[in-house]
Scaffold this motif. Structure first.
Motif, PDB file in Angstrom:
ATOM      1  N   GLN A 140      52.297  17.703   1.898  1.00  0.00           N
ATOM      2  CA  GLN A 140      51.407  16.995   2.797  1.00  0.00           C
ATOM      3  C   GLN A 140      51.564  15.489   2.590  1.00  0.00           C
ATOM      4  OE1 GLN A 140      49.495  18.535   5.162  1.00  0.00           O
ATOM      5  NE2 GLN A 140      50.672  20.317   4.465  1.00  0.00           N
ATOM      6  N   PRO A 141      51.454  14.723   3.658  1.00  0.00           N
ATOM      7  CA  PRO A 141      51.556  13.266   3.489  1.00  0.00           C
ATOM      8  C   PRO A 141      50.403  12.740   2.659  1.00  0.00           C
ATOM      9  CG  PRO A 141      50.833  13.816   5.702  1.00  0.00           C
ATOM     10  CD  PRO A 141      51.235  15.099   5.047  1.00  0.00           C
ATOM     11  N   PRO A 142      50.623  11.657   1.932  1.00  0.00           N
ATOM     12  CA  PRO A 142      49.515  11.056   1.180  1.00  0.00           C
ATOM     13  C   PRO A 142      48.487  10.466   2.135  1.00  0.00           C
ATOM     14  CG  PRO A 142      51.434   9.631   1.131  1.00  0.00           C
ATOM     15  CD  PRO A 142      51.874  10.909   1.778  1.00  0.00           C
ATOM     16  N   ALA A 143      47.318  10.209   1.618  1.00  0.00           N
ATOM     17  CA  ALA A 143      46.290   9.574   2.437  1.00  0.00           C
ATOM     18  C   ALA A 143      46.736   8.168   2.822  1.00  0.00           C
ATOM     19  CB  ALA A 143      44.966   9.520   1.674  1.00  0.00           C
ATOM     20  N   ALA A 144      46.420   7.779   4.034  1.00  0.00           N
ATOM     21  CA  ALA A 144      46.731   6.424   4.495  1.00  0.00           C
ATOM     22  C   ALA A 144      45.484   5.832   5.133  1.00  0.00           C
ATOM     23  CB  ALA A 144      47.900   6.455   5.471  1.00  0.00           C
ATOM     24  N   GLU A 145      44.384   5.930   4.422  1.00  0.00           N
ATOM     25  CA  GLU A 145      43.095   5.501   4.953  1.00  0.00           C
ATOM     26  C   GLU A 145      42.800   4.043   4.649  1.00  0.00           C
ATOM     27  OE1 GLU A 145      40.417   8.235   3.177  1.00  0.00           O
ATOM     28  OE2 GLU A 145      41.113   9.943   4.378  1.00  0.00           O
ATOM     29  N   ARG A 146      43.580   3.448   3.748  1.00  0.00           N
ATOM     30  CA  ARG A 146      43.345   2.065   3.334  1.00  0.00           C
ATOM     31  C   ARG A 146      44.634   1.506   2.789  1.00  0.00           C
ATOM     32  NH1 ARG A 146      41.878  -0.913  -1.281  1.00  0.00           N
ATOM     33  NH2 ARG A 146      40.309  -2.553  -0.890  1.00  0.00           N
ATOM     34  N   PHE A 147      44.899   0.233   3.030  1.00  0.00           N
ATOM     35  CA  PHE A 147      46.073  -0.420   2.456  1.00  0.00           C
ATOM     36  C   PHE A 147      45.809  -0.666   0.974  1.00  0.00           C
ATOM     37  CE2 PHE A 147      49.224  -3.493   1.483  1.00  0.00           C
ATOM     38  CZ  PHE A 147      50.233  -3.362   2.429  1.00  0.00           C
ATOM     39  N   ASP A 148      46.760  -0.269   0.132  1.00  0.00           N
ATOM     40  CA  ASP A 148      46.540  -0.278  -1.313  1.00  0.00           C
ATOM     41  C   ASP A 148      47.594  -1.122  -2.009  1.00  0.00           C
ATOM     42  OD1 ASP A 148      45.841   0.333  -3.929  1.00  0.00           O
ATOM     43  OD2 ASP A 148      46.916   2.248  -3.918  1.00  0.00           O
ATOM     44  N   TRP A 149      47.163  -2.153  -2.715  1.00  0.00           N
ATOM     45  CA  TRP A 149      48.068  -3.007  -3.480  1.00  0.00           C
ATOM     46  C   TRP A 149      48.198  -2.567  -4.930  1.00  0.00           C
ATOM     47  CZ3 TRP A 149      50.834  -6.507  -0.848  1.00  0.00           C
ATOM     48  CH2 TRP A 149      50.344  -6.968   0.385  1.00  0.00           C
ATOM     49  N   THR A 150      47.235  -1.807  -5.435  1.00  0.00           N
ATOM     50  CA  THR A 150      47.133  -1.593  -6.875  1.00  0.00           C
ATOM     51  C   THR A 150      47.582  -0.224  -7.359  1.00  0.00           C
ATOM     52  OG1 THR A 150      44.878  -0.707  -6.832  1.00  0.00           O
ATOM     53  CG2 THR A 150      45.117  -3.116  -6.874  1.00  0.00           C
ATOM     54  N   GLY A 151      47.652   0.756  -6.487  1.00  0.00           N
ATOM     55  CA  GLY A 151      47.932   2.121  -6.928  1.00  0.00           C
ATOM     56  C   GLY A 151      46.695   2.850  -7.413  1.00  0.00           C
ATOM     57  N   LEU A 152      45.559   2.175  -7.414  1.00  0.00           N
ATOM     58  CA  LEU A 152      44.279   2.769  -7.797  1.00  0.00           C
ATOM     59  C   LEU A 152      43.368   2.706  -6.576  1.00  0.00           C
ATOM     60  CD1 LEU A 152      43.851   1.077 -11.284  1.00  0.00           C
ATOM     61  CD2 LEU A 152      44.503   3.454 -10.845  1.00  0.00           C
ATOM     62  N   PRO A 153      43.164   3.812  -5.882  1.00  0.00           N
ATOM     63  CA  PRO A 153      42.416   3.802  -4.625  1.00  0.00           C
ATOM     64  C   PRO A 153      41.062   3.111  -4.758  1.00  0.00           C
ATOM     65  CG  PRO A 153      43.407   5.949  -4.990  1.00  0.00           C
ATOM     66  CD  PRO A 153      43.628   5.163  -6.249  1.00  0.00           C
ATOM     67  N   GLY A 154      40.788   2.252  -3.776  1.00  0.00           N
ATOM     68  CA  GLY A 154      39.511   1.554  -3.761  1.00  0.00           C
ATOM     69  C   GLY A 154      39.438   0.345  -4.655  1.00  0.00           C
ATOM     70  N   THR A 155      40.542  -0.010  -5.286  1.00  0.00           N
ATOM     71  CA  THR A 155      40.557  -1.151  -6.208  1.00  0.00           C
ATOM     72  C   THR A 155      41.299  -2.319  -5.573  1.00  0.00           C
ATOM     73  OG1 THR A 155      40.582   0.335  -8.114  1.00  0.00           O
ATOM     74  CG2 THR A 155      41.242  -1.946  -8.499  1.00  0.00           C
ATOM     75  N   GLY A 156      40.670  -3.477  -5.540  1.00  0.00           N
ATOM     76  CA  GLY A 156      41.337  -4.661  -5.039  1.00  0.00           C
ATOM     77  C   GLY A 156      41.254  -4.801  -3.536  1.00  0.00           C
ATOM     78  N   GLY A 174      55.394   5.746   1.995  1.00  0.00           N
ATOM     79  CA  GLY A 174      55.121   5.109   3.274  1.00  0.00           C
ATOM     80  C   GLY A 174      53.676   5.014   3.705  1.00  0.00           C
ATOM     81  N   GLU A 175      52.717   5.271   2.812  1.00  0.00           N
ATOM     82  CA  GLU A 175      51.326   5.282   3.264  1.00  0.00           C
ATOM     83  C   GLU A 175      50.820   3.911   3.696  1.00  0.00           C
ATOM     84  OE1 GLU A 175      51.039   5.957  -1.308  1.00  0.00           O
ATOM     85  OE2 GLU A 175      52.517   6.202   0.307  1.00  0.00           O
ATOM     86  N   ASN A 176      51.260   2.826   3.029  1.00  0.00           N
ATOM     87  CA  ASN A 176      50.826   1.500   3.465  1.00  0.00           C
ATOM     88  C   ASN A 176      51.431   1.138   4.815  1.00  0.00           C
ATOM     89  OD1 ASN A 176      49.097   0.814   1.360  1.00  0.00           O
ATOM     90  ND2 ASN A 176      50.717  -0.068   0.114  1.00  0.00           N
ATOM     91  N   ALA A 177      52.694   1.468   4.996  1.00  0.00           N
ATOM     92  CA  ALA A 177      53.331   1.228   6.291  1.00  0.00           C
ATOM     93  C   ALA A 177      52.635   2.020   7.392  1.00  0.00           C
ATOM     94  CB  ALA A 177      54.809   1.598   6.217  1.00  0.00           C
ATOM     95  N   ALA A 178      52.274   3.255   7.100  1.00  0.00           N
ATOM     96  CA  ALA A 178      51.591   4.088   8.090  1.00  0.00           C
ATOM     97  C   ALA A 178      50.216   3.525   8.427  1.00  0.00           C
ATOM     98  CB  ALA A 178      51.475   5.515   7.569  1.00  0.00           C
ATOM     99  N   PHE A 179      49.505   3.038   7.426  1.00  0.00           N
ATOM    100  CA  PHE A 179      48.191   2.453   7.684  1.00  0.00           C
ATOM    101  C   PHE A 179      48.307   1.285   8.650  1.00  0.00           C
ATOM    102  CE2 PHE A 179      44.951  -0.715   6.923  1.00  0.00           C
ATOM    103  CZ  PHE A 179      43.784   0.024   6.986  1.00  0.00           C
TER     104      PHE A 179
END
Length: 223
Positions: free
Chosen positions: A25-41, A61-66
């Motif tokens: 399954q594709p990873p979540a792409a609900e938020r652009f993530d810079w840190t690798g720790l969801p919801g951080t930064g 590709g989750e950041n690109a998809a977002f």
């Protein structure tokens, strides 16, 4: 002993191995993530409001998809054939998104488009000589465009080109290594200014668990 070539592309082909026999399954792409720790930064606001964006080293590709789902035209460049095909499969139905299998330096030499934003999250910027990469990015960044990247906070004293091993690669007796370029915020700032970037900002985002944080760098191109 394996006769497979000792290449960085092979390293990244195996970096995120197949996770079982069932379709992935594709990873979540609900938020652009810079840190690798969801919801951080911070998130995608770091990039402003680009119409076009170039992702260097997108992995899954989750950041690109977002960004693409937000209406940005995104091209994501990765030189691992395995990672590229995996990302294409994950996001095949996402409009405005194209995954290209190419070396970042070669792509920037050959593709003459200008981009409103060029970014890399723990990606190609971390693993490419900045003195070779930054001039190419400067040429492809639209006037006023944003260049942003993140990587793990460096260990004190381990700056410049550092070896990263991969003995864990299944079926290999010899170790694959790649180089990653990591610097302090001050060192990245000096490098970027030397290559003509302005409005440079570099900061460490702490990890909530006390581990090494994420170094986030942004710069603009006013030329």
């Amino acid at each position: 002993m394996s006769s497979a070539p000792n290449t960085p592309a092979e390293y990244w082909d195996k970096y995120k191995p197949h996770r079982g026999d069932e379709p992935q399954q594709p990873p979540a792409a609900e938020r652009f993530d810079w840190t690798g720790l969801p919801g951080t930064g911070p998130g995608a606001e770091i990039l402003g409001t680009p119409k076009t964006a170039l992702d260097l080293g997108p992995a899954e590709g989750e950041n690109a998809a977002f960004l693409a789902r937000s209406g940005v035209e995104v091209v994501a460049v990765d030189f691992s054939p395995v990672q590229t095909e995996r990302a294409r499969g994950f996001w095949a139905d996402t409009p405005n998104l194209d995954f290209v299998c190419a070396d970042a330096l070669n792509f920037l030499d050959e593709d003459v488009r200008l981009w409103d934003a060029i970014y890399s999250t723990w990606g190609a910027v971390w693993f490419t000589n900045p003195d070779m990469l930054f001039p190419r990015i400067a040429r492809r960044l639209a006037p006023g465009g944003i260049f942003a990247f993140s990587h793990r906070e460096p260990i004190v004293g381990q700056y410049g080109a550092q070896q990263m091993g991969g003995k864990w690669l299944e079926g290999r007796e010899t170790e694959l290594t790649v180089l990653r370029w990591q610097h302090t915020p001050e060192q990245w700032t000096d490098l970027l200014k030397r290559h003509g970037f302005t409005d440079v900002s570099a900061e460490v985002i702490p990890s909530p668990d006390g581990a090494l944080g994420t170094l986030l760098v942004t710069a603009t191109n006013d030329s």
